[in-house]
Design a protein around this motif. Structure first.
Motif, PDB file in Angstrom:
ATOM      1  N   ARG A 284     -28.657  -5.396  28.222  1.00 51.90           N
ATOM      2  CA  ARG A 284     -27.234  -5.767  28.264  1.00 51.90           C
ATOM      3  C   ARG A 284     -26.516  -5.048  29.393  1.00 51.90           C
ATOM      4  O   ARG A 284     -25.626  -5.610  30.036  1.00 51.90           O
ATOM      5  CB  ARG A 284     -26.584  -5.465  26.914  1.00 51.90           C
ATOM      6  N   VAL A 285     -26.890  -3.794  29.651  1.00 54.34           N
ATOM      7  CA  VAL A 285     -26.289  -3.050  30.759  1.00 54.34           C
ATOM      8  C   VAL A 285     -26.590  -3.741  32.080  1.00 54.34           C
ATOM      9  O   VAL A 285     -25.723  -3.881  32.945  1.00 54.34           O
ATOM     10  CB  VAL A 285     -26.803  -1.591  30.772  1.00 54.34           C
ATOM     11  N   ILE A 286     -27.854  -4.189  32.229  1.00 55.50           N
ATOM     12  CA  ILE A 286     -28.227  -4.883  33.462  1.00 55.50           C
ATOM     13  C   ILE A 286     -27.447  -6.183  33.595  1.00 55.50           C
ATOM     14  O   ILE A 286     -26.993  -6.547  34.690  1.00 55.50           O
ATOM     15  CB  ILE A 286     -29.749  -5.137  33.481  1.00 55.50           C
TER      16      ILE A 286
ATOM     17  N   ASP B 264     -21.730  -7.477  39.747  1.00 55.33           N
ATOM     18  CA  ASP B 264     -21.431  -6.552  40.848  1.00 55.33           C
ATOM     19  C   ASP B 264     -22.571  -6.506  41.851  1.00 55.33           C
ATOM     20  O   ASP B 264     -22.348  -6.419  43.066  1.00 55.33           O
ATOM     21  CB  ASP B 264     -21.163  -5.145  40.296  1.00 55.33           C
ATOM     22  N   LEU B 265     -23.794  -6.569  41.355  1.00 50.85           N
ATOM     23  CA  LEU B 265     -24.937  -6.569  42.257  1.00 50.85           C
ATOM     24  C   LEU B 265     -24.960  -7.830  43.122  1.00 50.85           C
ATOM     25  O   LEU B 265     -25.270  -7.772  44.320  1.00 50.85           O
ATOM     26  CB  LEU B 265     -26.237  -6.467  41.452  1.00 50.85           C
ATOM     27  N   GLU B 266     -24.610  -8.958  42.531  1.00 46.89           N
ATOM     28  CA  GLU B 266     -24.533 -10.201  43.294  1.00 46.89           C
ATOM     29  C   GLU B 266     -23.481 -10.092  44.393  1.00 46.89           C
ATOM     30  O   GLU B 266     -23.675 -10.557  45.525  1.00 46.89           O
ATOM     31  CB  GLU B 266     -24.200 -11.379  42.370  1.00 46.89           C
ATOM     32  N   ASP B 267     -22.354  -9.462  44.057  1.00 51.11           N
ATOM     33  CA  ASP B 267     -21.295  -9.289  45.061  1.00 51.11           C
ATOM     34  C   ASP B 267     -21.777  -8.427  46.219  1.00 51.11           C
ATOM     35  O   ASP B 267     -21.476  -8.701  47.389  1.00 51.11           O
ATOM     36  CB  ASP B 267     -20.054  -8.659  44.422  1.00 51.11           C
ATOM     37  N   LEU B 268     -22.525  -7.378  45.907  1.00 45.64           N
ATOM     38  CA  LEU B 268     -23.052  -6.514  46.963  1.00 45.64           C
ATOM     39  C   LEU B 268     -23.997  -7.284  47.881  1.00 45.64           C
ATOM     40  O   LEU B 268     -23.956  -7.147  49.116  1.00 45.64           O
ATOM     41  CB  LEU B 268     -23.776  -5.313  46.353  1.00 45.64           C
TER      42      LEU B 268
ATOM     43  N   ALA C 196     -24.095 -10.540  48.337  1.00 41.01           N
ATOM     44  CA  ALA C 196     -23.316 -11.515  49.092  1.00 41.01           C
ATOM     45  C   ALA C 196     -22.546 -10.856  50.224  1.00 41.01           C
ATOM     46  O   ALA C 196     -22.272 -11.485  51.255  1.00 41.01           O
ATOM     47  CB  ALA C 196     -22.350 -12.240  48.158  1.00 41.01           C
ATOM     48  N   GLY C 197     -22.215  -9.580  50.068  1.00 36.44           N
ATOM     49  CA  GLY C 197     -21.497  -8.851  51.105  1.00 36.44           C
ATOM     50  C   GLY C 197     -22.389  -8.301  52.195  1.00 36.44           C
ATOM     51  O   GLY C 197     -21.900  -7.599  53.096  1.00 36.44           O
ATOM     52  N   GLY C 198     -23.678  -8.573  52.121  1.00 35.30           N
ATOM     53  CA  GLY C 198     -24.583  -8.161  53.178  1.00 35.30           C
ATOM     54  C   GLY C 198     -25.340  -6.881  52.912  1.00 35.30           C
ATOM     55  O   GLY C 198     -25.943  -6.313  53.831  1.00 35.30           O
ATOM     56  N   ALA C 199     -25.335  -6.400  51.681  1.00 37.40           N
ATOM     57  CA  ALA C 199     -26.052  -5.163  51.362  1.00 37.40           C
ATOM     58  C   ALA C 199     -27.554  -5.359  51.560  1.00 37.40           C
ATOM     59  O   ALA C 199     -28.090  -6.435  51.284  1.00 37.40           O
ATOM     60  CB  ALA C 199     -25.754  -4.741  49.930  1.00 37.40           C
ATOM     61  N   SER C 200     -28.230  -4.321  52.061  1.00 43.88           N
ATOM     62  CA  SER C 200     -29.678  -4.350  52.212  1.00 43.88           C
ATOM     63  C   SER C 200     -30.326  -3.802  50.946  1.00 43.88           C
ATOM     64  O   SER C 200     -29.639  -3.290  50.047  1.00 43.88           O
ATOM     65  CB  SER C 200     -30.104  -3.501  53.414  1.00 43.88           C
ATOM     66  N   VAL C 201     -31.650  -3.880  50.871  1.00 42.42           N
ATOM     67  CA  VAL C 201     -32.322  -3.326  49.704  1.00 42.42           C
ATOM     68  C   VAL C 201     -32.106  -1.813  49.635  1.00 42.42           C
ATOM     69  O   VAL C 201     -31.982  -1.233  48.551  1.00 42.42           O
ATOM     70  CB  VAL C 201     -33.832  -3.652  49.726  1.00 42.42           C
ATOM     71  N   GLU C 202     -32.005  -1.164  50.807  1.00 42.45           N
ATOM     72  CA  GLU C 202     -31.736   0.276  50.808  1.00 42.45           C
ATOM     73  C   GLU C 202     -30.333   0.563  50.275  1.00 42.45           C
ATOM     74  O   GLU C 202     -30.137   1.548  49.541  1.00 42.45           O
ATOM     75  CB  GLU C 202     -31.881   0.830  52.228  1.00 42.45           C
ATOM     76  N   ASP C 203     -29.357  -0.305  50.626  1.00 42.68           N
ATOM     77  CA  ASP C 203     -27.993  -0.129  50.116  1.00 42.68           C
ATOM     78  C   ASP C 203     -27.963  -0.285  48.600  1.00 42.68           C
ATOM     79  O   ASP C 203     -27.268   0.470  47.899  1.00 42.68           O
ATOM     80  CB  ASP C 203     -27.052  -1.151  50.759  1.00 42.68           C
ATOM     81  N   LEU C 204     -28.701  -1.267  48.084  1.00 39.54           N
ATOM     82  CA  LEU C 204     -28.715  -1.478  46.643  1.00 39.54           C
ATOM     83  C   LEU C 204     -29.274  -0.256  45.919  1.00 39.54           C
ATOM     84  O   LEU C 204     -28.753   0.163  44.872  1.00 39.54           O
ATOM     85  CB  LEU C 204     -29.578  -2.705  46.303  1.00 39.54           C
TER      86      LEU C 204
ATOM     87  N   GLU D  96     -35.390 -13.608  55.860  1.00 38.92           N
ATOM     88  CA  GLU D  96     -34.854 -14.422  54.768  1.00 38.92           C
ATOM     89  C   GLU D  96     -33.644 -13.748  54.151  1.00 38.92           C
ATOM     90  O   GLU D  96     -33.600 -12.528  53.989  1.00 38.92           O
ATOM     91  CB  GLU D  96     -35.942 -14.640  53.725  1.00 38.92           C
ATOM     92  N   PHE D  97     -32.645 -14.546  53.786  1.00 39.42           N
ATOM     93  CA  PHE D  97     -31.420 -14.016  53.200  1.00 39.42           C
ATOM     94  C   PHE D  97     -31.743 -13.317  51.884  1.00 39.42           C
ATOM     95  O   PHE D  97     -32.462 -13.853  51.037  1.00 39.42           O
ATOM     96  CB  PHE D  97     -30.428 -15.162  52.960  1.00 39.42           C
ATOM     97  N   LEU D  98     -31.212 -12.112  51.715  1.00 40.42           N
ATOM     98  CA  LEU D  98     -31.504 -11.321  50.517  1.00 40.42           C
ATOM     99  C   LEU D  98     -30.907 -11.980  49.270  1.00 40.42           C
ATOM    100  O   LEU D  98     -29.758 -12.443  49.293  1.00 40.42           O
ATOM    101  CB  LEU D  98     -30.932  -9.911  50.688  1.00 40.42           C
ATOM    102  N   GLN D  99     -31.692 -12.017  48.206  1.00 37.61           N
ATOM    103  CA  GLN D  99     -31.231 -12.592  46.939  1.00 37.61           C
ATOM    104  C   GLN D  99     -31.686 -11.723  45.778  1.00 37.61           C
ATOM    105  O   GLN D  99     -32.680 -10.999  45.878  1.00 37.61           O
ATOM    106  CB  GLN D  99     -31.799 -14.001  46.740  1.00 37.61           C
ATOM    107  N   LEU D 100     -30.942 -11.825  44.683  1.00 38.38           N
ATOM    108  CA  LEU D 100     -31.355 -11.172  43.446  1.00 38.38           C
ATOM    109  C   LEU D 100     -32.188 -12.150  42.626  1.00 38.38           C
ATOM    110  O   LEU D 100     -31.865 -13.336  42.539  1.00 38.38           O
ATOM    111  CB  LEU D 100     -30.141 -10.733  42.623  1.00 38.38           C
ATOM    112  N   HIS D 101     -33.261 -11.636  42.047  1.00 42.68           N
ATOM    113  CA  HIS D 101     -34.131 -12.452  41.195  1.00 42.68           C
ATOM    114  C   HIS D 101     -34.331 -11.728  39.872  1.00 42.68           C
ATOM    115  O   HIS D 101     -34.251 -10.496  39.798  1.00 42.68           O
ATOM    116  CB  HIS D 101     -35.477 -12.679  41.877  1.00 42.68           C
ATOM    117  N   GLN D 102     -34.605 -12.510  38.831  1.00 40.73           N
ATOM    118  CA  GLN D 102     -34.751 -11.937  37.489  1.00 40.73           C
ATOM    119  C   GLN D 102     -36.216 -11.713  37.149  1.00 40.73           C
ATOM    120  O   GLN D 102     -37.085 -12.527  37.463  1.00 40.73           O
ATOM    121  CB  GLN D 102     -34.130 -12.862  36.438  1.00 40.73           C
ATOM    122  N   LEU D 103     -36.483 -10.584  36.493  1.00 40.31           N
ATOM    123  CA  LEU D 103     -37.813 -10.262  36.010  1.00 40.31           C
ATOM    124  C   LEU D 103     -37.983 -10.749  34.571  1.00 40.31           C
ATOM    125  O   LEU D 103     -36.994 -11.031  33.878  1.00 40.31           O
ATOM    126  CB  LEU D 103     -38.051  -8.755  36.084  1.00 40.31           C
TER     127      LEU D 103
END
Length: 637
Positions: free
Chosen positions: A378-380, A386-390, A392-400, A439-446
């Motif tokens: 639930r926390v995730i 917020d993670l999606e916003d980051l 979309a704002g151009g955050a890299s994997v290191e920024d995340l 490739e454009f960075l995206q969030l994916h679900q495990l």
């Protein structure tokens, strides 16, 4: 032939069969009004509308996607022959239509009404015909009711014609019986697997040049697969479990919700065999007590298996009048007859299950782990936006990894990467092989509710591993191959000896020679140490023996014949000891006979129908409109 009956030329088949599936997705069909109304071809006076062709190709493409989970492009569909298959069906249907018109074959309005109103594509969820839905579907397809209903009428006429041609055809009994005998035939074999111990001497190691040549000749075995250097950020519930706050009352609520798991009375594993009368039940119990029948046999006599009468785990309170008697048993046994809600019955108790009494305190570690994982998920979920916003704002994997709870990682991924860490997740393993640089960075679900994002840093092409790094592997592979070659030669020598024995050219046991006498004769190969297998069936083979060996054994013609077979990297010698012909009059042969007859009849009807259709096309004349066909193909995407 059978596909024509279900996927014929007329629009009715595409709608009633194909659009039934598409309709579940809101009839997601492209409007074909832009396709030329010209025919792509004709057989006699029966034209093939280009819209029917496009609709048919699209239907087959969607059917392929539903079966395989892989969508096809128009080019891929052409590569595997889908347009050609559709054309074949449509021209066959047109030939039937032309012939039906020639002989005046048709059906009445009542048949058309029945077919239209019973089509699921035009029915509500309750199974009732919906006139508004009918009009809407036809409008979406660019059809009028008059044209559609005429197609329904002609489709029914084609089916009548097809049935008239092949409906009474059956496979010849001789062909059926011969095929069934071949399938049901059983054989006895003797077989032996040859190993390195059967060789007169160990395989000598080759020189370095031979190994280097083997390395080059078998490069595929010594090539590293394509590798991908990937940087990723990921967050899983397990990472957050130690940080989430758990409420004691929530844990107690969870314990109570699973109380049936933690608190269970003593139970018994029970089967119940019900009889129609008390007398029948008592007679069955008497036979059981006298040892004349087992409980399983009693069930079989009533056409039941033990699975059919299994009641599973039962507490005493759940067994009614039989509870006390069953719980009085201190070991498996049968009681009864006793009353049940279905009549007098015998009850078999097969196992005693001790009561379960797990207190809240004892269950706490398990409950805490489950609750923590659930809370972490639930926390995730709360952080996902917020993670999606980051991202979309151009955050890299290191920024995340730096700005959130996500953790940074690197992996060199290939098809050989073991399933551990992030590579243990199917979502990652499916995505990683198709990842491209930039490739454009995206969030994916495990799979467990976690999230991940990944970036391809470097693509390393497949490369031949240098000889020095894999020398021992090359040596082992060469040695195994050389061993198989020598064993195959040895097996073939033994095969010749066995055939000579079977033909009477050699005695069954080689004559003993005087140990002190000199002899220039070549030594005979040592006799094999055979294992036997009796009543071997074609479909089941011999346990532990590759199927190819048994297949070769069934190709042997005469008793005593033998064959050397290399299969799955092993070498075998198999000898035919007996052929057991099948008894087609036996009850157990009937299902095979029926199945063979059905398959052969279908094949004979298909061949006859194909010949009939070709004759109709030759008689009525078949033409094709290349320009209309090309225009229709251009609409298929």
């Amino acid at each position: 032939m059978s596909s024509l009956r279900t996927k014929g030329k007329s629009t009715v088949v595409w709608l009633l069969m194909g659009l039934l599936l598409l309709g579940l997705g809101g009839f997601g069909i492209t409007n074909f009004s832009g396709v030329s109304s010209g025919a792509i071809g004709a057989v006699g006076s029966a034209e093939i509308d280009s819209r029917d062709y496009v609709r048919g190709v699209r239907s087959d493409m969607q059917g392929f996607a539903m079966q395989t989970g892989q969508s096809l492009t128009a080019e891929q569909a052409r590569a595997i022959g889908i347009p050609q298959q559709v054309q074949s069906r449509l021209f066959a249907a047109a030939a039937l239509e032309a012939e039906a018109r020639r002989i005046g074959l048709s059906v009445g309005d009542d048949v058309v009404l029945r077919d239209v109103t019973s089509a699921p594509a035009f029915q509500t969820a309750g199974g009732q015909f919906d006139a508004a839905l009918y009009q809407d579907v036809l409008r979406r397809e660019g059809l009028t009711p008059a044209r559609f209903e005429e197609d329904v009428r002609m489709d029914a006429a084609r089916v009548l014609l097809q049935d008239a041609v092949v409906g009474g055809v059956k496979a010849p009994a001789t062909l059926r019986d011969t095929t069934a005998r071949w399938i049901l035939e059983r054989r006895d074999f003797s077989w032996d697997e040859l190993t390195a111990e059967d060789l007169a001497a160990p395989i000598n190691p080759p020189d370095e040049e031979t190994l280097i040549a083997w390395h080059q000749a078998n490069a595929a075995q010594f090539t590293r697969p394509e590798r991908r250097h990937i940087t990723y950020a990921w967050l899983t519930p397990e990472m957050l479990e130690s940080t989430v706050q758990l409420d004691d009352s929530a844990l107690r609520d969870l314990y109570q919700s699973r109380i049936d798991e933690f608190q269970q009375p003593e139970r018994r594993m029970v089967e119940r065999l019900v009889y129609s009368s008390q007398a029948e039940a008592e007679a069955a119990k008497a036979r059981l007590d006298a040892g004349e029948a087992s409980f399983e046999q009693l069930a079989a006599e009533r056409g039941l298996t033990l699975t059919d009468i299994d009641l599973g785990e039962r507490a005493e309170s759940e067994l009614g009048a039989a509870g006390a008697a069953l719980f009085a048993l201190d070991q498996p046994g049968v009681v009864g007859p006793l009353p049940s809600d279905l009549g007098p019955a015998l009850f078999s108790m097969n196992a005693i299950l001790d009561p379960v009494d797990v207190s809240f305190e004892q269950a706490m570690p398990e409950l805490r782990g489950e609750a923590a994982a659930d809370r972490a998920r639930r926390v995730i979920e709360e952080q996902a936006h917020d993670l999606e916003d980051l991202v979309a704002g151009g955050a890299s994997v290191e920024d995340l990894a730096a700005d959130t709870d996500m953790q940074l990682g690197e992996i060199e991924f290939s098809a050989d990467t073991p399933s551990q860490g992030i590579a243990a997740y199917e979502a990652f393993r499916q995505l990683a092989p198709s990842l491209t640089e930039g490739e454009f960075l995206q969030l994916h679900q495990l799979d467990d509710g976690g999230l991940f994002a990944l970036r391809l840093d470097q693509l390393i092409a497949p490369e031949l591993i240098p000889f020095d790094e894999v020398r021992e592997l090359v040596l082992a592979d060469w040695t195994a191959a050389e061993t198989r070659r020598e064993l195959k030669i040895r097996a073939e020598e033994r095969e010749l000896v066995l055939e000579s024995v079977a033909n009477g050219d050699l005695p069954a046991e080689p004559a003993e020679t005087d140990a002190g006498a000199g002899s220039d004769a070549a030594p005979q190969p040592a006799p094999p140490t055979f294992q036997t297998a009796t009543d071997v069936e074609r479909d089941f083979g011999i346990e532990g023996v590759p199927a190819a060996v048994v297949t070769r054994g069934f190709m042997l013609e005469n008793i005593g014949d033998a064959a050397a077979v290399e299969a799955e990297g092993r070498v075998f010698l198999i000898r035919l000891d007996a052929i057991r012909s099948s008894d087609l009059s036996a009850p157990e042969s009937q299902p095979v006979l029926n199945g063979v007859e059905a398959r052969l009849t279908e094949s004979v009807r298909s061949d006859l129908f194909d010949a009939y259709v070709r004759a109709l096309q030759a008689s009525h004349g078949a033409t094709i409109n290349d320009s209309a066909l090309n225009a229709a193909n251009a609409m298929i995407q």
